[in-house]
Enzyme design. Structure first.
Site, PDB file in Angstrom:
ATOM      1  N   GLY A 287     -20.069   6.792   5.593  1.00  0.00           N
ATOM      2  CA  GLY A 287     -19.170   7.140   4.496  1.00  0.00           C
ATOM      3  C   GLY A 287     -19.832   6.916   3.151  1.00  0.00           C
TER       4      GLY A 287
ATOM      5  N   GLY B  80     -18.478   7.870  -0.009  1.00  0.00           N
ATOM      6  CA  GLY B  80     -17.556   8.091  -1.121  1.00  0.00           C
ATOM      7  C   GLY B  80     -17.933   7.207  -2.284  1.00  0.00           C
ATOM      8  N   HIS B  81     -16.963   6.878  -3.118  1.00  0.00           N
ATOM      9  CA  HIS B  81     -17.235   6.074  -4.306  1.00  0.00           C
ATOM     10  C   HIS B  81     -17.932   4.770  -3.953  1.00  0.00           C
ATOM     11  CE1 HIS B  81     -13.791   8.177  -6.706  1.00  0.00           C
ATOM     12  NE2 HIS B  81     -14.807   8.964  -6.449  1.00  0.00           N
ATOM     13  N   VAL B  82     -17.415   4.050  -2.958  1.00  0.00           N
ATOM     14  CA  VAL B  82     -17.970   2.739  -2.621  1.00  0.00           C
ATOM     15  C   VAL B  82     -19.282   2.887  -1.847  1.00  0.00           C
ATOM     16  CG1 VAL B  82     -17.579   0.577  -1.401  1.00  0.00           C
ATOM     17  CG2 VAL B  82     -15.698   1.664  -2.628  1.00  0.00           C
TER      18      VAL B  82
ATOM     19  N   LYS C  46       0.863  -1.179   0.000  1.00  0.00           N
ATOM     20  CA  LYS C  46       0.000   0.000   0.000  1.00  0.00           C
ATOM     21  C   LYS C  46       0.899   1.229   0.000  1.00  0.00           C
ATOM     22  CE  LYS C  46      -4.586   0.644   0.355  1.00  0.00           C
ATOM     23  NZ  LYS C  46      -5.658  -0.201  -0.192  1.00  0.00           N
TER      24      LYS C  46
END
Length: 357
Positions: free
Chosen positions: A176, A178-180, A79
């Site tokens: 959350g 976001g994208h996901v 990562k």
């Protein structure tokens, strides 16, 4: 300090990257390459300190080792993190400088997008290295695959907890968007779930609520929502001594990495009768998606999503193992992943002579 952390978590290599011209400050962490080259996304985040960035990179890289093993992929764990605000610090030159550092590792680390970065940013990285996946025109944005995998794993958890896999009328609290998280909200809404959502960006939360008829709560209030499923889809370490006693759910299943602040928190969830879907298993759809670029003939969306769908079976197997052996689901997931790593390590002991003289 750095070597002590590496030794404690079993890392092979940590690279600190600095470019004066662009202001790039990045850390690349390679955890374990037994299964193959390290593959993991590049996160861009305004960390409060270099220490915080390092710890995040180390934790995320270790999680990728286990994720790839659990998904049956031939990649190791790695990562990278870039210290900066993705809303104002991005530039072509910054990502190209990062790409040069990735390229200097000669393929030991393959990067991709992550929190705070996008496929378009990886296109700049690709100008400097071929060791990058998730590019526009190839597999692209992995978030739809990640969300689909979470949806499939959540379905398996519903069957285990309630004896019924239907989402109809179930209340899911998403942390959350976001994208996901937003993609997951869409899938759950289409399946008949009732949604309670939150995000640190109030406008984003309101957009999702308007589209899917969700209830919005303040970020800190999401832990207190009475629901069937709590879905952490933001940053990690959110299951801890402070938050677990507040949870009013039967299942925790979300896309965030490293959700447990410490391993003992998996035991605490089990003690409270909360079914935990190990994060690196249920959120493995994204790595399956980008890894398909290495499949025969290159990326094939149908093939990738068919493999993502098997997360349902993987989660079912972990839940069954935990139930039968009287261990936590987190322990069951670790055992299965470690079994594969050990098996491949034994295989690597065989001497394979080079095809060329």
């Amino acid at each position: 300090m750095v070597f002590a952390k590496m030794e404690a978590m079993g890392h092979e290599q940590v690279v600190f990257c600095y470019d004066r011209a662009t202001g790039l400050k990045a850390i690349i962490a390679i955890h374990d390459t037994t299964l193959g080259p390290a593959l993991g996304g590049c996160r861009m985040w305004p960390y409060a300190s270099e220490e915080e960035a390092l710890v995040d990179a180390l934790r995320l890289a270790r999680g990728m080792t286990y994720k790839h093993a659990a998904m049956g992929l031939n990649f190791g764990g790695g990562k990278s993190v870039i210290i900066g605000d993705p809303r104002r610090d991005k530039s072509e030159m910054l990502f190209r400088a990062f790409g040069q550092f990735v390229d200097s590792l000669g393929g030991r680390y393959i990067t991709a997008e992550d929190v705070g970065t996008a496929a378009e940013d990886m296109a700049y990285v690709a100008m400097e290295t071929r060791h990058v996946v998730g590019l526009p025109g190839r597999s692209g944005d992995p978030s739809p695959a990640t969300a689909y995998g979470v949806f499939r794993g959540m379905k398996a958890c519903l069957g285990e907890a309630f004896g019924d896999e239907s989402f109809q009328g179930r209340v899911v609290a998403i942390q959350g968007l976001g994208h996901v998280g937003a993609q997951l909200a869409r899938l759950l809404h289409e399946a008949g779930a009732r949604l309670v959502v939150t995000d640190i960006d109030p406008e984003r939360a309101q957009r999702v609520a308007a589209e899917f008829g969700a209830q919005v709560v303040p970020p800190d209030a999401i832990y207190d929502v009475e629901c069937d499923v709590f879905a952490p889809c933001a940053l990690g370490a959110i299951l801890n001594d402070d938050t677990i006693p507040r949870l009013r759910c039967r299942i925790v299943a979300g896309s965030a990495n490293n959700q447990l602040a410490e391993p003992r928190h998996g035991e605490e969830l089990a003690r409270r009768g909360i079914l935990y879907a190990p994060d690196y298993v249920i959120n493995g759809g994204g790595v399956i998606h980008v890894a398909d670029e290495y499949g025969p003939g290159g990326y094939d969306r149908d093939r990738a999503f068919a493999r993502v769908a098997t997360i349902y079976d993987k989660v079912k197997a972990i839940l069954a193992m935990a139930r039968e052996q009287g261990i936590t689901t987190a322990e069951a997931a670790d055992r299965l992943a470690e079994q594969r790593i050990r098996a491949i390590a034994q295989l690597r002991r065989l001497h394979m002579p080079s095809r060329s003289p």
